[in-house]
Design a protein around this motif. Structure first.
Motif, PDB file in Angstrom:
ATOM      1  N   VAL A 101      -5.238 -14.150 -27.376  1.00 50.49           N
ATOM      2  CA  VAL A 101      -3.815 -13.998 -27.675  1.00 50.49           C
ATOM      3  C   VAL A 101      -3.269 -12.860 -26.821  1.00 50.49           C
ATOM      4  CG1 VAL A 101      -4.067 -14.882 -30.017  1.00 50.49           C
ATOM      5  CG2 VAL A 101      -4.290 -12.425 -29.602  1.00 50.49           C
ATOM      6  N   ARG A 102      -1.954 -12.812 -26.687  1.00 54.67           N
ATOM      7  CA  ARG A 102      -1.328 -11.829 -25.792  1.00 54.67           C
ATOM      8  C   ARG A 102      -1.696 -10.398 -26.164  1.00 54.67           C
ATOM      9  NH1 ARG A 102       3.494 -14.249 -23.312  1.00 54.67           N
ATOM     10  NH2 ARG A 102       4.656 -12.298 -23.476  1.00 54.67           N
ATOM     11  N   LEU A 103      -1.814 -10.110 -27.443  1.00 56.88           N
ATOM     12  CA  LEU A 103      -2.111  -8.754 -27.890  1.00 56.88           C
ATOM     13  C   LEU A 103      -3.467  -8.275 -27.399  1.00 56.88           C
ATOM     14  CD1 LEU A 103      -1.227  -6.337 -29.647  1.00 56.88           C
ATOM     15  CD2 LEU A 103      -2.306  -7.478 -31.602  1.00 56.88           C
ATOM     16  N   GLU A 104      -4.392  -9.201 -27.148  1.00 62.37           N
ATOM     17  CA  GLU A 104      -5.734  -8.823 -26.715  1.00 62.37           C
ATOM     18  C   GLU A 104      -5.807  -8.493 -25.228  1.00 62.37           C
ATOM     19  OE1 GLU A 104      -8.697 -11.347 -29.604  1.00 62.37           O
ATOM     20  OE2 GLU A 104      -7.645 -12.461 -28.034  1.00 62.37           O
ATOM     21  N   ALA A 129       8.237 -16.738 -14.125  1.00 64.01           N
ATOM     22  CA  ALA A 129       6.935 -17.055 -13.533  1.00 64.01           C
ATOM     23  C   ALA A 129       5.833 -16.203 -14.155  1.00 64.01           C
ATOM     24  CB  ALA A 129       6.984 -16.842 -12.021  1.00 64.01           C
ATOM     25  N   LEU A 130       6.154 -14.947 -14.467  1.00 68.51           N
ATOM     26  CA  LEU A 130       5.156 -14.068 -15.099  1.00 68.51           C
ATOM     27  C   LEU A 130       4.811 -14.562 -16.496  1.00 68.51           C
ATOM     28  CD1 LEU A 130       3.458 -11.503 -15.055  1.00 68.51           C
ATOM     29  CD2 LEU A 130       5.458 -10.249 -15.895  1.00 68.51           C
ATOM     30  N   ASP A 131       5.806 -14.992 -17.243  1.00 71.88           N
ATOM     31  CA  ASP A 131       5.540 -15.511 -18.587  1.00 71.88           C
ATOM     32  C   ASP A 131       4.614 -16.717 -18.530  1.00 71.88           C
ATOM     33  OD1 ASP A 131       7.111 -13.572 -19.746  1.00 71.88           O
ATOM     34  OD2 ASP A 131       8.914 -14.820 -19.837  1.00 71.88           O
ATOM     35  N   ARG A 132       4.839 -17.605 -17.571  1.00 76.27           N
ATOM     36  CA  ARG A 132       3.980 -18.783 -17.438  1.00 76.27           C
ATOM     37  C   ARG A 132       2.553 -18.376 -17.044  1.00 76.27           C
ATOM     38  NH1 ARG A 132       8.146 -20.904 -14.161  1.00 76.27           N
ATOM     39  NH2 ARG A 132       6.659 -20.914 -12.427  1.00 76.27           N
ATOM     40  N   ALA A 133       2.449 -17.400 -16.144  1.00 74.85           N
ATOM     41  CA  ALA A 133       1.131 -16.952 -15.699  1.00 74.85           C
ATOM     42  C   ALA A 133       0.355 -16.305 -16.844  1.00 74.85           C
ATOM     43  CB  ALA A 133       1.273 -15.977 -14.537  1.00 74.85           C
ATOM     44  N   ILE A 134       1.029 -15.538 -17.678  1.00 74.01           N
ATOM     45  CA  ILE A 134       0.365 -14.898 -18.817  1.00 74.01           C
ATOM     46  C   ILE A 134      -0.081 -15.942 -19.830  1.00 74.01           C
ATOM     47  CG2 ILE A 134       0.772 -13.403 -20.813  1.00 74.01           C
ATOM     48  CD1 ILE A 134       2.374 -11.591 -19.014  1.00 74.01           C
ATOM     49  N   GLU A 135       0.747 -16.957 -20.046  1.00 68.80           N
ATOM     50  CA  GLU A 135       0.353 -18.032 -20.957  1.00 68.80           C
ATOM     51  C   GLU A 135      -0.894 -18.750 -20.442  1.00 68.80           C
ATOM     52  OE1 GLU A 135       2.202 -22.116 -22.977  1.00 68.80           O
ATOM     53  OE2 GLU A 135       3.428 -20.871 -21.644  1.00 68.80           O
ATOM     54  N   THR A 136      -0.933 -18.995 -19.129  1.00 70.07           N
ATOM     55  CA  THR A 136      -2.104 -19.632 -18.529  1.00 70.07           C
ATOM     56  C   THR A 136      -3.336 -18.754 -18.677  1.00 70.07           C
ATOM     57  OG1 THR A 136      -0.724 -20.808 -16.922  1.00 70.07           O
ATOM     58  CG2 THR A 136      -3.060 -20.578 -16.396  1.00 70.07           C
ATOM     59  N   LEU A 137      -3.169 -17.447 -18.481  1.00 66.50           N
ATOM     60  CA  LEU A 137      -4.286 -16.514 -18.626  1.00 66.50           C
ATOM     61  C   LEU A 137      -4.819 -16.530 -20.057  1.00 66.50           C
ATOM     62  CD1 LEU A 137      -6.091 -14.262 -17.475  1.00 66.50           C
ATOM     63  CD2 LEU A 137      -4.287 -12.631 -18.088  1.00 66.50           C
ATOM     64  N   CYS A 138      -3.934 -16.507 -21.034  1.00 62.12           N
ATOM     65  CA  CYS A 138      -4.368 -16.535 -22.436  1.00 62.12           C
ATOM     66  C   CYS A 138      -5.162 -17.807 -22.730  1.00 62.12           C
ATOM     67  CB  CYS A 138      -3.158 -16.446 -23.359  1.00 62.12           C
ATOM     68  SG  CYS A 138      -2.385 -14.813 -23.442  1.00 62.12           S
ATOM     69  N   ASN A 139      -4.697 -18.911 -22.203  1.00 61.60           N
ATOM     70  CA  ASN A 139      -5.396 -20.177 -22.439  1.00 61.60           C
ATOM     71  C   ASN A 139      -6.783 -20.175 -21.796  1.00 61.60           C
ATOM     72  OD1 ASN A 139      -3.216 -21.195 -23.887  1.00 61.60           O
ATOM     73  ND2 ASN A 139      -2.296 -22.178 -22.097  1.00 61.60           N
TER      74      ASN A 139
END
Length: 263
Positions: free
Chosen positions: A238-241, A223-233
């Protein structure tokens, strides 16, 4: 005979006079502090927090040294930037519930963000202003400040825990690097597969946590991975930022996932 040429007389002094009167607004106070910091030619934002820990150039420090320096840093922020800090706090807790606004742990999370994570448009943090304010620090306290200047927010996937050595090893999943974290409480509270979000400072070739850390159980990792992907979008980032440029957004996403009900 005066051998000073007319050209020399016409050359203005390069020394600039600076006003000494009090500032009337927090914005002016922040601008003056920024000007003092910029005079020291700070590094650009992407280089303020190196990807790997660096042994402080003034030698090792102990935990009490860090606590003393952070207390001085907090006093500096309260004395110089109190009105501005209150404005930033309103933004940080903008979408929070009343209970969250009054939570001591979340208040501590905000102060860590304000001291180490909030950046002005030129990438300058409060800890940078403090370091350039001329506070006399020597020996281990100076080493502790050097470590504070390298503070960073990290989201770590836990791989291995050794409670006896008070050590946790894992991967910073946003920077894609292996890290070692030394802390008694964390090594006892986590399990392999968990995620850990928190501010860290270098300790030799390892890291040690500061402030409060947010644990995300292993069963919430997907669930965290999906939430981070949504946040990046949503941020077009990108995740590094995320940890350096969007620390507050990252914190709240992780906090929500860590505390959401799971059926």
């Amino acid at each position: 005979m005066n051998d000073t040429s007319d050209a020399d007389k016409a050359t203005p002094s390069r020394r600039k006079r600076r006003g000494t009167g009090p500032f009337t607004t927090p914005e002016q106070e922040m601008l003056q502090a920024q000007a003092d910091a910029q005079a020291q030619t700070p590094l650009p934002p992407e280089r303020l927090a190196p990807d790997k820990p660096v042994t402080p150039k003034f030698g090792r420090y102990e935990r009490p040294d860090f606590e003393r320096v952070e207390s001085m840093l907090a006093s500096f922020a309260a004395r110089r930037l109190q009105p501005f800090m209150e404005q930033v706090m309103k933004g940080f807790f903008n979408a929070a519930t009343p209970q969250e606004r009054n939570s001591p742990e979340l208040q501590t999370a905000f102060y860590s963000f304000f001291l180490y994570g909030y950046r002005d448009p030129k990438g300058i943090r409060v800890v940078d202003l403090f370091a350039n304010a001329g506070v006399p620090l020597d020996g281990r306290q100076r080493a502790a400040l050097d470590a504070c200047l390298q503070a960073r927010l990290a989201l770590v996937a836990v791989d291995d825990i050794n409670p006896g050595k008070q050590r946790m090893r894992g991967k910073d999943i946003l920077r894609d690097e292996t890290v070692t974290v030394l802390d008694k409480n964390i090594s006892q509270a986590l399990q392999p597969g968990d995620r850990l979000l928190g501010w860290q400072i270098p300790w030799g070739t390892s890291w040690q946590p500061i402030g409060v850390a947010q644990r995300i159980e292993a069963r919430r990792a997907h669930a965290l991975d999906r939430a981070i992907e949504t946040l990046c979008n949503s941020l077009r980032a990108v995740r590094l930022e995320l940890p350096d440029r969007h620390a507050a957004n990252l914190f709240w996403v992780v906090h929500r996932v860590a505390n959401m009900p799971i059926g």
